[in-house]
Design a protein around this motif. Sequence first.
Motif, PDB file in Angstrom:
ATOM      1  N   LEU A  71       0.830  -1.209   0.000  1.00  0.00           N
ATOM      2  CA  LEU A  71       0.000   0.000   0.000  1.00  0.00           C
ATOM      3  C   LEU A  71       0.862   1.255   0.000  1.00  0.00           C
ATOM      4  N   GLN A  72       1.963   1.218   0.745  1.00  0.00           N
ATOM      5  CA  GLN A  72       2.794   2.410   0.841  1.00  0.00           C
ATOM      6  C   GLN A  72       3.607   2.677  -0.419  1.00  0.00           C
ATOM      7  N   MET A  73       4.023   1.619  -1.111  1.00  0.00           N
ATOM      8  CA  MET A  73       4.854   1.814  -2.306  1.00  0.00           C
ATOM      9  C   MET A  73       4.050   2.458  -3.446  1.00  0.00           C
ATOM     10  N   ARG A  74       2.746   2.149  -3.513  1.00  0.00           N
ATOM     11  CA  ARG A  74       1.861   2.743  -4.524  1.00  0.00           C
ATOM     12  C   ARG A  74       2.328   2.489  -5.958  1.00  0.00           C
ATOM     13  N   THR A  75       2.958   1.349  -6.177  1.00  0.00           N
ATOM     14  CA  THR A  75       3.250   0.954  -7.555  1.00  0.00           C
ATOM     15  C   THR A  75       2.823  -0.493  -7.687  1.00  0.00           C
ATOM     16  N   TRP A  76       2.309  -0.858  -8.845  1.00  0.00           N
ATOM     17  CA  TRP A  76       1.748  -2.201  -8.936  1.00  0.00           C
ATOM     18  C   TRP A  76       2.827  -3.281  -8.953  1.00  0.00           C
ATOM     19  N   TRP A  77       4.073  -2.920  -9.387  1.00  0.00           N
ATOM     20  CA  TRP A  77       5.028  -4.002  -9.609  1.00  0.00           C
ATOM     21  C   TRP A  77       5.616  -4.581  -8.329  1.00  0.00           C
ATOM     22  N   VAL A  78       5.359  -3.983  -7.182  1.00  0.00           N
ATOM     23  CA  VAL A  78       5.833  -4.657  -5.967  1.00  0.00           C
ATOM     24  C   VAL A  78       4.908  -5.789  -5.550  1.00  0.00           C
ATOM     25  N   TRP A  79       3.640  -5.730  -5.976  1.00  0.00           N
ATOM     26  CA  TRP A  79       2.693  -6.752  -5.503  1.00  0.00           C
ATOM     27  C   TRP A  79       3.094  -8.178  -5.866  1.00  0.00           C
ATOM     28  N   VAL A 104       7.853 -18.916 -14.474  1.00  0.00           N
ATOM     29  CA  VAL A 104       7.916 -17.643 -15.199  1.00  0.00           C
ATOM     30  C   VAL A 104       7.384 -16.504 -14.329  1.00  0.00           C
ATOM     31  N   ILE A 105       6.297 -16.791 -13.582  1.00  0.00           N
ATOM     32  CA  ILE A 105       5.736 -15.747 -12.709  1.00  0.00           C
ATOM     33  C   ILE A 105       6.756 -15.362 -11.639  1.00  0.00           C
ATOM     34  N   VAL A 106       7.427 -16.364 -11.051  1.00  0.00           N
ATOM     35  CA  VAL A 106       8.438 -16.057 -10.026  1.00  0.00           C
ATOM     36  C   VAL A 106       9.556 -15.223 -10.641  1.00  0.00           C
ATOM     37  N   TRP A 107       9.972 -15.617 -11.849  1.00  0.00           N
ATOM     38  CA  TRP A 107      11.042 -14.876 -12.531  1.00  0.00           C
ATOM     39  C   TRP A 107      10.651 -13.414 -12.725  1.00  0.00           C
ATOM     40  N   GLY A 108       9.437 -13.211 -13.268  1.00  0.00           N
ATOM     41  CA  GLY A 108       8.966 -11.846 -13.500  1.00  0.00           C
ATOM     42  C   GLY A 108       8.862 -11.063 -12.203  1.00  0.00           C
ATOM     43  N   ALA A 109       8.365 -11.736 -11.157  1.00  0.00           N
ATOM     44  CA  ALA A 109       8.185 -11.052  -9.878  1.00  0.00           C
ATOM     45  C   ALA A 109       9.533 -10.657  -9.283  1.00  0.00           C
ATOM     46  N   LEU A 110      10.518 -11.547  -9.414  1.00  0.00           N
ATOM     47  CA  LEU A 110      11.821 -11.246  -8.811  1.00  0.00           C
ATOM     48  C   LEU A 110      12.493 -10.085  -9.531  1.00  0.00           C
ATOM     49  N   TRP A 111      12.322 -10.019 -10.856  1.00  0.00           N
ATOM     50  CA  TRP A 111      12.904  -8.895 -11.600  1.00  0.00           C
ATOM     51  C   TRP A 111      12.011  -7.668 -11.542  1.00  0.00           C
ATOM     52  N   GLN A 112      10.794  -7.846 -11.072  1.00  0.00           N
ATOM     53  CA  GLN A 112       9.781  -6.785 -11.062  1.00  0.00           C
ATOM     54  C   GLN A 112       9.628  -6.184 -12.453  1.00  0.00           C
ATOM     55  N   ASP A 113       9.603  -7.053 -13.424  1.00  0.00           N
ATOM     56  CA  ASP A 113       9.560  -6.620 -14.812  1.00  0.00           C
ATOM     57  C   ASP A 113       8.757  -7.665 -15.588  1.00  0.00           C
ATOM     58  N   PHE A 114       7.566  -7.277 -16.040  1.00  0.00           N
ATOM     59  CA  PHE A 114       6.734  -8.220 -16.771  1.00  0.00           C
ATOM     60  C   PHE A 114       6.673  -7.873 -18.255  1.00  0.00           C
ATOM     61  N   SER A 115       7.765  -7.311 -18.777  1.00  0.00           N
ATOM     62  CA  SER A 115       7.792  -7.000 -20.206  1.00  0.00           C
ATOM     63  C   SER A 115       7.959  -8.302 -20.989  1.00  0.00           C
ATOM     64  N   GLY A 131       9.900  -9.372 -23.343  1.00  0.00           N
ATOM     65  CA  GLY A 131      11.242  -9.917 -23.511  1.00  0.00           C
ATOM     66  C   GLY A 131      11.711 -10.652 -22.266  1.00  0.00           C
ATOM     67  N   ASN A 132      11.470 -10.034 -21.119  1.00  0.00           N
ATOM     68  CA  ASN A 132      11.882 -10.650 -19.864  1.00  0.00           C
ATOM     69  C   ASN A 132      11.130 -11.945 -19.612  1.00  0.00           C
ATOM     70  N   LEU A 133       9.824 -11.940 -19.915  1.00  0.00           N
ATOM     71  CA  LEU A 133       9.021 -13.146 -19.715  1.00  0.00           C
ATOM     72  C   LEU A 133       9.487 -14.264 -20.634  1.00  0.00           C
ATOM     73  N   LEU A 134       9.870 -13.893 -21.876  1.00  0.00           N
ATOM     74  CA  LEU A 134      10.341 -14.898 -22.823  1.00  0.00           C
ATOM     75  C   LEU A 134      11.628 -15.545 -22.314  1.00  0.00           C
ATOM     76  N   PHE A 135      12.539 -14.697 -21.842  1.00  0.00           N
ATOM     77  CA  PHE A 135      13.790 -15.223 -21.292  1.00  0.00           C
ATOM     78  C   PHE A 135      13.509 -16.109 -20.078  1.00  0.00           C
ATOM     79  N   GLY A 136      12.556 -15.650 -19.247  1.00  0.00           N
ATOM     80  CA  GLY A 136      12.152 -16.452 -18.084  1.00  0.00           C
ATOM     81  C   GLY A 136      11.609 -17.804 -18.506  1.00  0.00           C
ATOM     82  N   ALA A 137      10.822 -17.813 -19.601  1.00  0.00           N
ATOM     83  CA  ALA A 137      10.253 -19.071 -20.075  1.00  0.00           C
ATOM     84  C   ALA A 137      11.356 -20.015 -20.550  1.00  0.00           C
ATOM     85  N   LEU A 138      12.353 -19.453 -21.260  1.00  0.00           N
ATOM     86  CA  LEU A 138      13.487 -20.282 -21.704  1.00  0.00           C
ATOM     87  C   LEU A 138      14.188 -20.894 -20.502  1.00  0.00           C
ATOM     88  N   LEU A 139      14.451 -20.048 -19.488  1.00  0.00           N
ATOM     89  CA  LEU A 139      15.111 -20.540 -18.289  1.00  0.00           C
ATOM     90  C   LEU A 139      14.273 -21.609 -17.602  1.00  0.00           C
TER      91      LEU A 139
END
Lengths: 136, 181
Positions: A64-72, B19-30, B32-40
Motif C-alpha cells: 500500500l505504501q509503495m503505490r506501484t503495482w510491480w511490488v505486488w 515464469v511468474i516467479v522470474w517476473g516477480a523477482l525482476w519486477q519486470d513483466f515485459s 522480452g523478460n518473460l520470454l527469457f524467463g520461459a526459456l530458463l
Amino acid sequence: MNPDPTSPDAWVDMLSAVFMIVGAIMSLGAAIGLLRFPDLLSRMHAATKPQVLGLFLLLASIGLQMRTWWVWPVLLVAWIFQLLTAPVSAHMVGRAGYRTKHLHRELLTSDELEAVVQKAAARAAREGGSDDGRGD
Amino acid sequence: MSRRRISLRQELPLLVWLVIVWGALWQDFSPGNLLFGALLAVAVARLFYLPPVELSGRFNILFAIPFALVFLGKVAAASAQLLYLAVARGPRVTNAVVAVPLRSRQDLMVTATGHVISLIPGSLVVEVDRSTSTLYLHALNISSAQRVQALKQEVRSIEAGLIRIMGTKEELETLRMEAAA
C-alpha cells in the motif's frame, strides 16, 4: 501527515498503519507463545501460525505504501513461499520432536500415534530389529 | 534421465509458476523478460528433473476463490486464538495427537491438506503414513473427546474442499456417495 483526512491517500496511510500494527502484534504473539508454551510441539504452533498472518499484513502495508503495482507480485511470491515452507519446517521439527520424545505426555489428552509407533516398533523388533523401528 | 517424460500439459503449471516467479523477482513483466524467463524455466525443468507431480487435470476456480477467502479468515482466526492462548493459558495448555484418515491417496492432495491444516487453528502435522494416507496431527488446546471429533470433521471437510477444487473424478465420486449416504 496529510492535511486532508478524507483524501484517498490518508485512507491508504491509515489502512497500512493498522496493518503494520496488527502484523507486529501477531509477531509479538508468536514470540510470547515461544516463551510460554510448555513443550516443543506447542511451541511449533506459535512459531508457524501468527507470523504467517503477521507477514501477510506487513507485506500488504508495504504494498500500500509503495503505490506501484510491480511490488505486488514480489510480495505475493514472498508470502506464498512462506505459506509453502512454514508447515514443512514445522512438520520436520515436530516429527523429530515426537520421535525423540521432546514432549510432555501428561499434557496430552489423547495420543493416537503412540499405539501405532509401538506396534511398528514391536514388529521391527520381531523381524530382527531395525535402527529406528519404523518401516518407512 | 531415463524416466518417462511427462506431457507438456502436466508440466505447464510448473513452467507458468516459474515464469511468474522470474517476473516477480525482476519486477519486470515485459514480453522480452518473460520470454527469457520461459526459456530458463524450460531449461531448469529439463536439467533438474524431479519426479512429476501428478495433477488430476482439473481445477475448479469457482470453488478455489471461496476456499482461499475462508482459508485467509481461518489463518486470521488461528493467529488470534494462538495469541489468546499464549497470553492467557501459556504453560497450562492441553494438547492431543489425533489420527485423521484421508480419502485421497494422491500425494499432492495429502500434501495440500497437510499444508492447509498446519496453517489453520490449532493443528500441526506430526507424522504422515503414506500407505494409508493418514495424517497424525498435534492439536493445541484439546481437552475432550468431542473436540477431537470436531477436529477430525474439520480436517475431512477441508480435504473435501480441496477435492472439489482439484481432485480426480474418482475422488469427487466418493464425495458424492458420502453426501448421499
